[in-house]
Design a protein around this motif. Structure first.
Motif, PDB file in Angstrom:
ATOM      1  N   GLN A 134     -23.212 -21.996 -64.693  1.00 45.54           N
ATOM      2  CA  GLN A 134     -24.359 -22.739 -64.602  1.00 45.54           C
ATOM      3  C   GLN A 134     -25.470 -22.023 -65.222  1.00 45.54           C
ATOM      4  O   GLN A 134     -26.753 -22.516 -65.665  1.00 45.54           O
ATOM      5  N   THR A 136     -25.786 -19.842 -68.161  1.00 41.74           N
ATOM      6  CA  THR A 136     -25.564 -20.194 -69.711  1.00 41.74           C
ATOM      7  C   THR A 136     -25.854 -21.083 -70.086  1.00 41.74           C
ATOM      8  O   THR A 136     -25.795 -22.719 -69.838  1.00 41.74           O
ATOM      9  N   VAL A 137     -27.014 -21.103 -70.851  1.00 44.20           N
ATOM     10  CA  VAL A 137     -27.576 -21.992 -71.902  1.00 44.20           C
ATOM     11  C   VAL A 137     -26.835 -22.244 -73.048  1.00 44.20           C
ATOM     12  O   VAL A 137     -26.792 -21.590 -73.686  1.00 44.20           O
ATOM     13  N   SER A 154     -26.448 -26.578 -69.799  1.00 43.47           N
ATOM     14  CA  SER A 154     -25.446 -25.278 -69.062  1.00 43.47           C
ATOM     15  C   SER A 154     -24.513 -26.201 -69.021  1.00 43.47           C
ATOM     16  O   SER A 154     -23.984 -27.085 -69.083  1.00 43.47           O
TER      17      SER A 154
END
Length: 363
Positions: A134, A136-137, A154
């Motif tokens: 969640q 991590t972009v 994400s």
């Protein structure tokens, strides 16, 4: 039921309130992987927390991945959650069922489906994986048309683990991004993978299997990659020499299910050749990239300072490592590579001329 949510309490209206849930009733589904994720550097290949971003560019394709300091970047072991979700969605679509980006399932279904143990520690590791997915972009131009247009998301938009009165995890709810979901329900963008993939314990080893499955597929002539090119595609923070050392060790082990690997030399160039050895995995679709290599001159990474992580050291798994019961002698390589001028050059000779290199070998 008590709940332990991965969402900040201040998060605005939940997407789950607007989506019809797809309830996973079973768990037994042939594993499928999303093609766009199989060759490009979307995940960290090491267990150690990574916050150094991934910046990858090849032609009009750009991938940017950012890991937040609190959790770090999602790892290739965390990606098992996405592989399992994709597998369940494809299986349900095959049965004519309605699917959704909003999935409900039990931790046992997921963990057993990816070959993990189901003890309390494993539920804790699952929670940590969901948090990384969640936080991590990802920003990419893949599947965004001919014009450069970036889409950001994400890997998991929302997640929640429901616990019983005893504190044991009883249910999981996740929402996957539209970009990933569309790439799963488009059958041309999904490939079946060998279940033995989940038993691979090294990060580079796992990534290399996905590259082999995507490019070599079941082509009799297989595929060829220059090692330095593979390093750029991987997003690894290891030095090229250490990365090459790890590749040679994987070649020596012959651990990739369904493929056989070999190292060749072309002057100063070191090549990895991949050939299908076991055609037991049924593809979801018959499309495979044309024979050749994917190397182009514009591929690059961010040029960030090199990490102290060493590819020649064993890669640790987020999950408890499961020993591979026997070596899977699988995989050689194939036919062409990009020469020093940037042109495709024929490299389709008999793989029996391959020469393996030790970790001390190479330029």
């Amino acid at each position: 039921m008590n709940t332990a949510s991965g969402m900040p309490h201040s998060r605005p209206a939940s997407e789950r309130s607007r989506l019809h849930p797809f309830v996973v009733s079973g768990g037994d589904a042939s594993p499928r992987d999303q093609r766009d994720l199989m060759e490009r550097p979307f995940f960290s290949l090491a267990k150690a927390k990574r916050t150094v971003p991934i910046l990858y560019e090849a032609g009009d394709v750009r991938v940017e991945v950012l890991g937040m300091p609190e959790h770090g970047m999602a790892t290739i072991w965390d990606a098992d959650v996405l592989i399992w979700a994709a597998s369940q969605i494809v299986e349900a679509e095959n049965l004519g069922l309605t699917t959704s980006r909003f999935l409900r399932f039990t931790p046992y279904q997921l963990l057993s489906g990816i070959g993990r143990q189901t003890g309390a520690r494993d539920y804790g590791l699952l929670k940590a994986a969901l948090a990384r997915l969640q936080s991590t972009v990802v920003a990419t131009t893949i599947r965004n048309g001919q014009n450069w247009r970036r889409q950001q998301f994400s890997w998991i938009t929302e997640w929640e683990i429901c616990a019983s009165q005893t504190g044991r995890a009883a249910g999981v709810e996740i929402v996957i991004p539209e970009w990933f979901y569309r790439g799963v329900i488009d059958r041309s963008l999904v490939l079946a993978i060998d279940p033995a993939y989940f038993r691979l314990t090294g990060g580079i080893e796992r990534w290399l299997y996905r590259v082999a499955r995507k490019h070599a597929g079941r082509q009799q002539a297989g595929w060829a990659f220059e090692i330095a090119h593979l390093h750029r595609k991987s997003g690894s923070l290891a030095r090229v020499a250490d990365f090459a050392c790890d590749i040679r060790r994987i070649v020596a082990r012959q651990s990739l299910p369904g493929y056989r690997l070999g190292i060749e030399r072309e002057g100063a160039r070191e090549l990895l050749r991949i050939l299908p050895a076991d055609l037991s995995t049924d593809p979801v679709d018959s499309h495979v990239d044309g024979i050749g290599t994917s190397g182009v001159g514009t591929i690059g990474t961010s040029g960030v300072p090199l990490s102290g992580l060493q590819a020649c050291k064993p890669q640790l798994s987020l999950w408890p490592e499961t020993a591979i019961p026997a070596l899977n002698l699988s995989n050689l390589e194939s036919n062409s590579y990009v020469d020093g001028t940037g042109r495709l050059a024929d490299n389709g000779r008999d793989p029996s001329v391959s020469r393996r290199q030790g970790c001390g070998g190479g330029p």
